[in-house]
Design an enzyme around this catalytic site. Structure first.
Site, PDB file in Angstrom:
ATOM      1  N   VAL A  99       1.278  -0.643   0.563  1.00  0.00           N
ATOM      2  CA  VAL A  99       0.173   0.616   0.293  1.00  0.00           C
ATOM      3  C   VAL A  99       1.024   1.220  -0.137  1.00  0.00           C
ATOM      4  CG1 VAL A  99      -0.425  -0.181   2.416  1.00  0.00           C
ATOM      5  CG2 VAL A  99      -2.211   0.716   0.963  1.00  0.00           C
ATOM      6  N   GLU A 175      -6.449  -2.460   6.063  1.00  0.00           N
ATOM      7  CA  GLU A 175      -6.203  -2.770   7.453  1.00  0.00           C
ATOM      8  C   GLU A 175      -4.848  -3.555   7.170  1.00  0.00           C
ATOM      9  OE1 GLU A 175      -6.786  -6.849   6.059  1.00  0.00           O
ATOM     10  OE2 GLU A 175      -6.985  -5.711   4.315  1.00  0.00           O
ATOM     11  N   GLY A 317      -5.382  -6.466   0.888  1.00  0.00           N
ATOM     12  CA  GLY A 317      -5.360  -5.994   1.642  1.00  0.00           C
ATOM     13  C   GLY A 317      -4.964  -4.732   1.690  1.00  0.00           C
ATOM     14  N   GLU A 318      -4.095  -3.648   2.726  1.00  0.00           N
ATOM     15  CA  GLU A 318      -3.839  -3.175   3.229  1.00  0.00           C
ATOM     16  C   GLU A 318      -4.856  -0.964   2.719  1.00  0.00           C
ATOM     17  OE1 GLU A 318      -0.057  -3.368   2.356  1.00  0.00           O
ATOM     18  OE2 GLU A 318       0.411  -5.148   3.449  1.00  0.00           O
ATOM     19  N   GLY A 319      -5.528  -1.622   1.800  1.00  0.00           N
ATOM     20  CA  GLY A 319      -5.498  -0.570   1.308  1.00  0.00           C
ATOM     21  C   GLY A 319      -4.673  -0.356  -0.018  1.00  0.00           C
TER      22      GLY A 319
END
Length: 359
Positions: A99, A175, A317-319
């Site tokens: 991210v 997240e 994930g992570e954005g």
């Protein structure tokens, strides 16, 4: 002092008059009507957001990454060690995770927020909103109390609103937390009414021979905790996690400022489902970035009524997906603000909605 109920009541409605004006403007640009497809619809959607004052534009950009551990990790639903949450959070402070690289490419700042990492001491460089050292194990107890969920929601909403005051006009959510696809699946199953077997996936490369256990854990969590699908806070508190609560808070906070928020993948869909139960008024502010490769993604998106812009087989994930899609938002703004108009040219396209200018 602001309360959660008061803040939820401040979420403004989308402005239909501004959207109508935007549609007329876009239809009059130097192109056949509708020829830029979903970019045109996105421009109209942005124009209706009161925080952008009727003109689609992007100021500062921010991706807020909610980091937390989950008690349900103890049930063998993830293969990564729990410590990876803290290690990756530290890597985010160095700008070396997925991210961070994608956000830098998009010109966005990453805000790494500890809402529940299981470490003895706070991690330097993270924004500290820690509620506890990980949520409860939803297979045997609620994830958290309702009071904890409401306080974290309020804290994140206020933080998001402060960023908006400082010039952020485009938010992304992300997240980080080992085993967090398990509570996400529990939320999706609860709110959509679909069986856990339909929504539980492999997450971060869970071996397929362990999938049956993960499905069973989600089913047990729902049976034990009896979350109320009509009450988003209740669902988050019973079978969610601190990272999921935090993402819901970003969505509510951005919407309360009349500003767009880019979803990421499966975890963000789950948080969005809960947030929309708290305030259906936020839905027009949610922009889906990409189609997660996680099993229950389509079910969650269908319930939200959203169609992602990208399909990249991503499930990091992570954005990461939110950061990747930020240039699409900027592209919609660019065509709205920078294209020429048919009225100022000698091109006439009477009743034409399909032909290409070069045909």
């Amino acid at each position: 002092m602001q309360t959660l109920a008061n803040l939820l009541n401040t979420i403004p409605a989308i402005d239909p008059a501004a959207m109508s004006r935007a549609q007329r403007h876009i239809d009059g640009l130097l192109k056949p009507v509708g020829s830029l497809g979903r970019l045109e619809a996105l421009g109209v959607q942005l124009a209706g957001m009161p925080g952008l004052n009727g003109i689609p534009h992007v100021g500062k950009k921010a991706v807020l990454v909610m980091c937390a551990d989950h008690g349900v990790w103890e049930e063998g639903v993830a293969i990564s060690p729990k410590e990876v949450t803290a290690i990756q959070a530290e890597n985010m402070t160095r700008g070396t995770t997925g991210v961070c690289v994608l956000a830098a490419q998009a010109g966005a700042n990453v805000h790494v927020i500890d809402v529940g990492i299981d470490t003895a001491e706070p991690i330097p460089g993270l924004i500290n909103m820690r509620v506890a050292r990980g949520s409860g194990n939803i297979a045997s107890a609620p994830a958290m109390s309702r009071r904890q969920a409401e306080k974290l929601l309020l804290d994140v909403i206020c933080y998001t609103r402060e960023l908006a005051k400082n010039g952020v006009t485009l938010f992304g959510v992300g997240e980080l937390g080992m085993a967090n696809t398990t509570p996400a699946a529990a939320i999706v199953s609860t709110i959509t009414g679909r069986d856990p077997e339909e929504v539980v996936g492999i997450g971060a490369n869970l071996p397929t021979d362990k999938l049956a256990n993960k499905i069973d854990v989600v089913r047990r969590a729902i049976t034990l905790n009896q979350p109320n699908p009509q009450d988003g806070v209740n669902v988050l508190a019973k079978v969610g996690g601190f990272d999921l609560v935090g993402m819901a808070g970003v969505m509510l906070g951005a919407a309360s400022c009349g500003l767009p928020v880019l979803l990421d993948g499966f975890l963000s869909y789950a948080a969005a489902l809960a947030a929309c139960q708290m305030s259906p008024a936020i839905k027009p502010y949610l922009i889906p970035s990409h189609l997660s490769a996680e099993k229950g993604a389509r079910i969650a998106l269908s319930h939200l009524g959203l169609e992602p812009f990208l399909n990249m087989d991503m499930r990091l994930g992570e954005g990461s997906g939110a950061a990747l899609a930020m240039p699409i938002i900027e592209a919609a703004c660019a065509i709205y603000n920078n294209m020429g108009e048919l009225a100022a040219s000698k091109i006439v396209l009477p009743g034409n909605t399909t032909s290409d200018l070069n045909s």
